[in-house]
Enzyme design. Structure first.
Site, short mmCIF file in Angstrom:
data_model
loop_
_atom_site.label_atom_id
_atom_site.label_comp_id
_atom_site.label_asym_id
_atom_site.label_seq_id
_atom_site.Cartn_x
_atom_site.Cartn_y
_atom_site.Cartn_z
N GLU A 106 0.85 -1.20 0.00
CA GLU A 106 0.00 0.00 0.00
C GLU A 106 0.88 1.24 0.00
O GLU A 106 2.02 1.21 0.47
CB GLU A 106 -0.92 -0.06 1.23
CG GLU A 106 -1.76 1.16 1.52
CD GLU A 106 -2.74 1.57 0.44
OE1 GLU A 106 -2.39 1.53 -0.75
OE2 GLU A 106 -3.87 1.98 0.79
N ASP A 110 -2.64 5.76 7.05
CA ASP A 110 -2.95 7.01 7.74
C ASP A 110 -3.87 6.67 8.92
O ASP A 110 -3.39 6.28 9.98
CB ASP A 110 -3.59 7.98 6.73
CG ASP A 110 -3.92 9.34 7.31
OD1 ASP A 110 -3.37 9.68 8.37
OD2 ASP A 110 -4.74 10.06 6.71
N LYS A 138 2.13 7.02 8.39
CA LYS A 138 1.77 8.31 9.00
C LYS A 138 0.98 7.99 10.25
O LYS A 138 -0.19 7.68 10.19
CB LYS A 138 0.90 9.09 8.01
CG LYS A 138 1.25 10.54 7.87
CD LYS A 138 0.60 11.20 6.67
CE LYS A 138 -0.87 11.51 6.85
NZ LYS A 138 -1.38 12.44 5.80
N PHE A 159 -0.22 16.73 4.54
CA PHE A 159 -0.79 15.91 3.49
C PHE A 159 0.28 15.68 2.43
O PHE A 159 0.87 16.62 1.90
CB PHE A 159 -2.02 16.58 2.87
CG PHE A 159 -2.84 15.61 2.07
CD1 PHE A 159 -3.77 14.78 2.69
CD2 PHE A 159 -2.64 15.49 0.70
CE1 PHE A 159 -4.50 13.85 1.96
CE2 PHE A 159 -3.37 14.56 -0.04
CZ PHE A 159 -4.30 13.74 0.60
N ASP A 166 -1.81 10.94 -4.18
CA ASP A 166 -2.43 12.03 -4.94
C ASP A 166 -3.13 13.03 -4.04
O ASP A 166 -3.43 12.76 -2.87
CB ASP A 166 -3.47 11.47 -5.91
CG ASP A 166 -4.74 11.03 -5.20
OD1 ASP A 166 -4.64 10.24 -4.23
OD2 ASP A 166 -5.84 11.47 -5.58
N ARG A 172 0.39 12.07 -8.56
CA ARG A 172 0.81 10.68 -8.32
C ARG A 172 2.13 10.34 -8.99
O ARG A 172 2.87 9.48 -8.52
CB ARG A 172 -0.24 9.70 -8.88
CG ARG A 172 -1.47 9.54 -8.05
CD ARG A 172 -2.21 8.28 -8.50
NE ARG A 172 -3.62 8.33 -8.19
CZ ARG A 172 -4.15 8.03 -6.99
NH1 ARG A 172 -3.39 7.67 -6.01
NH2 ARG A 172 -5.45 8.10 -6.81
#
Ligand code: IMP
Ligand code: MG
Length: 184
Positions: A106, A110, A138, A159, A166, A172
């Site tokens: 992955e 998050d 994260k 972010f 993205d 990306r």
């Protein structure tokens, strides 16, 4: 850092640093699975679309192992009213998971809800083993505990975009990892 980046983005990890880290991860993962896999038994790597396509492509090319690759496509969205997250499977697996050694790949963990959902989905299919590799961990917003077996980078600011990640479908393709600057 002087690698290519559009305005509004602050570079955090260079393409060279990513390449070096992936090579290390590849050696570690190959060594671990050489102990687990029977002779000629392929590892099944499962990438989560869309974000994982770049990390998966880089990682599998440094894995010195017999390997098969499949993808799922998951979409997660927040329900603001009941403050929960829904995960929807937009594309299912094509390969059999039962009895296989499975490595989920992955882009980022998050809240952790997307990976937790997929782990439950895969565990029900009774793989022989199930591990997780993420390009970025994260942790500051994590809502469920996750055991991440292989982590490229731990980054706890803002972010992130690039290297598969993205923002509204953009960025990306960028070769490094960047933070969106405040106010942009
Ligand atoms: P979760 O919050 O761990 O369930 O992560 C779900 C998805 O949110 C990830 O697969 C990413 O697609 C996306 N995501 C979370 N944090 C970021 C970020 O910093 N940049 C880009 N996408 C993110
Ligand atoms: Mg994703």
């Amino acid at each position: 850092m002087d690698f290519f980046h559009p305005s509004g983005l602050e570079p955090l990890v260079s393409p060279e640093a990513i390449t070096a880290r992936i090579a290390e991860l590849g050696r570690q993962i190959a060594a671990d699975y050489q102990k687990l896999l029977a002779p000629d038994e392929p590892l099944l790597a499962i990438g989560i679309l869309n974000g994982a396509f770049i990390f998966l492509a880089d990682l599998v090319r440094v894995l010195d192992l017999p390997l098969e690759i499949d993808f799922v496509r998951l979409s997660s969205y927040q329900d603001q009213n009941i403050s929960s997250t829904h995960v929807v499977m937009l594309k299912n697996l094509e390969m059999e998971v039962r009895g296989r050694h499975v490595l989920v790949v992955e882009d980022i963990a998050d809240l952790g809800l997307t990976l937790a959902w997929l782990l439950d989905f895969l565990k029900a299919k009774e793989p022989k083993s199930l591990k997780l590799a993420v390009a970025v961990d994260k942790t500051e917003r994590r809502r469920v505990s996750l055991n991440l077996d292989y982590v490229g980078f731990s980054i706890n600011e803002g972010f992130l975009v690039g290297y598969g990640l993205d923002h509204a479908h953009k960025y990306r393709h960028l070769p490094g990892i960047y933070k969106i600057k405040a106010g942009s």
